[in-house]
Design a protein around this motif. Structure first.
Motif, PDB file in Angstrom:
ATOM      1  N   SER A  41       0.811  -1.056  -0.057  1.00 30.91           N
ATOM      2  CA  SER A  41      -0.020   0.102   0.014  1.00 30.91           C
ATOM      3  C   SER A  41       0.989   1.354  -0.093  1.00 30.91           C
ATOM      4  CB  SER A  41      -0.866   0.110   1.101  1.00 30.91           C
ATOM      5  OG  SER A  41      -1.734  -1.097   0.999  1.00 30.91           O
ATOM      6  N   ILE A  42       1.980   1.390   0.839  1.00 32.95           N
ATOM      7  CA  ILE A  42       2.785   2.256   0.910  1.00 32.95           C
ATOM      8  C   ILE A  42       3.638   2.629  -0.444  1.00 32.95           C
ATOM      9  CG2 ILE A  42       4.998   3.300   1.957  1.00 32.95           C
ATOM     10  CD1 ILE A  42       3.955   1.939   4.638  1.00 32.95           C
ATOM     11  N   ARG A  43       4.095   1.440  -0.999  1.00 35.65           N
ATOM     12  CA  ARG A  43       4.956   1.671  -2.389  1.00 35.65           C
ATOM     13  C   ARG A  43       3.891   2.187  -3.421  1.00 35.65           C
ATOM     14  NH1 ARG A  43       4.916  -1.879  -6.440  1.00 35.65           N
ATOM     15  NH2 ARG A  43       4.209  -3.543  -5.022  1.00 35.65           N
ATOM     16  N   LEU A  44       2.696   1.600  -3.412  1.00 26.68           N
ATOM     17  CA  LEU A  44       1.681   2.216  -4.472  1.00 26.68           C
ATOM     18  C   LEU A  44       1.373   3.518  -4.342  1.00 26.68           C
ATOM     19  CD1 LEU A  44      -0.526  -1.064  -5.029  1.00 26.68           C
ATOM     20  CD2 LEU A  44       1.445  -0.236  -6.494  1.00 26.68           C
ATOM     21  N   ALA A  45       1.124   3.753  -2.823  1.00 26.98           N
ATOM     22  CA  ALA A  45       0.876   5.252  -2.791  1.00 26.98           C
ATOM     23  C   ALA A  45       1.816   6.354  -2.965  1.00 26.98           C
ATOM     24  CB  ALA A  45       0.393   5.386  -1.073  1.00 26.98           C
ATOM     25  N   ASP A  46       2.871   5.862  -2.828  1.00 26.39           N
ATOM     26  CA  ASP A  46       4.274   6.803  -3.154  1.00 26.39           C
ATOM     27  C   ASP A  46       4.259   6.862  -4.647  1.00 26.39           C
ATOM     28  OD1 ASP A  46       5.187   7.124  -0.550  1.00 26.39           O
ATOM     29  OD2 ASP A  46       6.562   5.688  -0.580  1.00 26.39           O
TER      30      ASP A  46
END
Length: 632
Positions: A41-46
């Motif tokens: 989730s964090i990677r895709l959000a970034d």
């Protein structure tokens, strides 16, 4: 017994440890899945945030090129000064990649009296000419003519001299200034309704004789009217293709909405997307000078908190502030949503559930494998024990006739036996023991052949009395020696059955021998044969062999047809046997398309029944099996 108890305790400990390991693996799998989902989730959000930032920077660059090209001089004073913007605009059109972006270039001049003059860039593109107020400039005209101390009818701040009155108290303007690039772009603002880029220019008003007056500075405005169709059809599709196709292996739906086109987006990558409020958008962004929410943080809203919240967005967003404190219904907004699998949050949740299902499926297979391994190991241990018992039993069974034969041979060799009668007696004993050995060896070889699938049968229609007579002839000596009484009840005119006579006779002999061993002191054997219309195999002949002996305990009934199995009570009673008689009988009767059943109770004897299909039914079964084998 102690060894058996230790084995059971060891197996229990192994099972408990296996359960603990599986539970621990399940907990770790769940934890790791959560961590992987959070990291994803964090990677895709970034990634989505940076794509939106880069999209916006490129969008801003397209809009700002014309502003930078005009290089507005705040001290313009003459008509020639206005025409220099025409020349700069002409140079920009020659070099830009978006020459159709501008729908019109206007100069709005305000003298000391409350009248205005509109100059519009001529079609030649070389000079400005007087023009009437464009119809879509009406609201802009009202706003820029409002006195500085007053507010608009909608509560927005009045505009004067290129600034918004009360800007010190306006958090939106403060934020716009924080996210605004200076230099040649200083002072440019965005009007969302036309749409247009506007900038105020202070210049000295000219007297009628051409001299500059000494009065206070008048206010002029440069207005770059943008072509909405070019933005919709050229600029936005190219940016969407560049930044939101295949990002992180994902594909996104894109919409740019504006308050003017409520219910119809300015641009949409998919038909119908953006026509209404999108509750599950993965990312939204105010494109021009407004914070999202209470004016703090980033103008970008992502479905998940990125790794550096307010970091990349706050550092990189550059935009034009709004001309006025317009309502949010006038905002231009970028809306992004994952195209396949729904919104990214739901997509990641589904991926997490799928990964958990796969992980727990693997654990389930591991549990099944461990259970099979434990079951197989236990069964192998039990089989090994049965085989050892079989070896012991066979050794004991072989030793008795061998001892008798050896002793008789020594007596004959040493002259102990005298006369023909004694020789005949010894010969009879030796022959009986030899036959016993032969039968035992034949039984073992038959069992091995059946287990290897090498036993072949010669099937033909048989009369039931023929089978029983052959079996009783083979066991007549044993029955006579044991002193048993055989009671027969055979229904007349029984239909024939299909089978192998020696094999079925051997099957019945095994049941009779079994009855002789366990018949106890009652010394009675019952043999019954009858026709049943609705048996286990339909219309069948049932041959039963009964005794009134020690019987079989209920918990042992399910084991008696297992090879080498012998009941502990039988072993304790020192009744000899190999544990192969009943398994052989079961294998033979099943080869004839029949079945064998047993009814027994401790102390009340046992009844073994062969269920053999009648000849016509058995022939149909065999023909069906043959047809199935040929077709396969």
């Amino acid at each position: 017994m102690k060894l058996h108890i230790k084995e059971r305790e060891f197996s229990t400990v192994i099972i408990i440890l296996a359960v603990i390991v599986v539970i621990a693996l399940g907990a770790l799998q769940y934890r790791w899945s959560n961590q992987v989902s959070e990291a994803t989730s964090i990677r895709l959000a970034d990634s989505l945030q940076m794509s939106m930032i880069n999209w916006h920077l490129d969008f801003f660059r397209v809009f700002s090129e014309v502003c930078a090209a005009l290089r507005v001089d705040p001290d313009s004073s003459t008509q020639d000064d206005w025409d220099q913007y025409a020349r700069r605009y002409a140079d920009w059109k020659k070099t830009t990649a978006n020459p159709n972006l501008v729908a019109g270039l206007y100069i709005l001049r305000f003298n000391e009296v409350p009248t205005a003059q509109v100059l519009r860039l001529a079609n030649s593109g070389l000079r400005f000419e007087p023009s009437d107020w464009p119809s879509n400039f009406q609201q802009l005209r009202e706003e820029i003519q409002q006195p500085p101390s007053k507010s608009g009818a909608d509560g927005s701040s009045a505009i004067s001299g290129g600034t918004i009155a009360g800007a010190a108290q306006d958090s939106t303007v403060d934020f716009a200034n924080r996210f605004y690039t200076g230099g040649p772009l200083a002072g440019w603002q965005f009007e969302p309704r036309i749409p247009a880029l506007v900038r105020s220019v202070a210049h000295k008003a000219s007297a009628p004789n051409g001299r500059q007056t000494s009065s206070r500075d008048a206010v002029g405005w440069i207005v770059i009217a943008l072509d909405r169709d070019d933005v919709r059809n050229n600029i936005l599709p190219a940016l969407a293709q560049r930044y939101f196709r295949g990002t992180e292996g994902l594909d996104y739906q894109i919409a740019v909405t504006s308050g003017r086109n409520a219910g119809q987006p300015l641009y949409s990558s998919d038909a119908g997307f953006g026509n209404s409020e999108i509750a599950d958008a993965d990312g939204t962004m105010n494109i021009f000078g407004r914070l999202r929410g209470n004016g703090q943080g980033s103008p970008i809203h992502i479905f998940h908190t990125p790794s550096q919240e307010n970091g990349p967005a706050a550092a990189a967003v550059t935009w034009f502030p709004l001309l006025r404190d317009a309502g949010t219904d006038q905002d231009w907004r970028l809306i992004v949503r994952h195209r396949r699998g729904g919104a990214l949050g739901a997509f990641i949740a589904d991926s997490r559930r799928r990964d958990l299902a796969i992980g727990f499926g693997v654990l389930f297979l591991l549990v099944i494998s461990m259970a099979i391994l434990i079951f197989t190991s236990t069964r192998a241990q039990r089989l090994a024990k049965l085989q050892m018992d079989f070896v012991t039993a066979v050794s004991h069974e072989l030793r008795t006739p061998l001892t008798v034969i050896s002793s008789a041979a020594e007596n004959i060799a040493h002259g102990v036996v005298e006369g023909k009668p004694q020789l005949e007696q010894y010969g009879s004993v030796i022959g009986a023991q030899a036959r016993k050995l032969f039968e035992m060896v034949e039984q073992i070889l038959l069992f091995a052949a059946i287990r290897e699938g090498q036993q072949r049968y010669s099937l033909r229609p048989l009369e039931v009395p023929e089978i029983l007579d052959t079996a009783l002839s083979g066991t007549a000596g044993l029955i006579r020696t044991a002193g048993f009484h055989v009671e027969q009840q055979i229904e007349p005119n029984l239909p024939r059955i299909v089978g192998d006579l020696p094999a079925l006779s051997q099957c019945v002999q095994n049941l009779i021998t079994n009855a002789l061993k366990y018949g106890s002191e009652q010394k009675w054997i019952g043999i019954h044969a009858r026709l049943t219309e609705h048996g286990l195999s339909g219309r069948e002949v049932q041959i039963s062999v009964s005794d009134r002996g020690i019987g079989i305990a209920p918990e042992e009934l399910r084991h008696i047809f297992e090879p080498f199995y012998r009941s502990p009570s039988v072993t304790a009673a020192q009744i000899h046997g190999t544990g192969l008689g009943l398994p052989l009988a079961k294998s033979i009767v099943e080869a004839m398309n029949g079945q064998v059943t047993v009814k027994s109770a401790p102390g009340r004897g046992s009844t073994f029944t062969l269920h053999l299909p009648c000849a016509e039914h058995s022939v149909r079964q065999m023909e069906a099996k043959t047809t199935e084998a040929v077709s396969s």
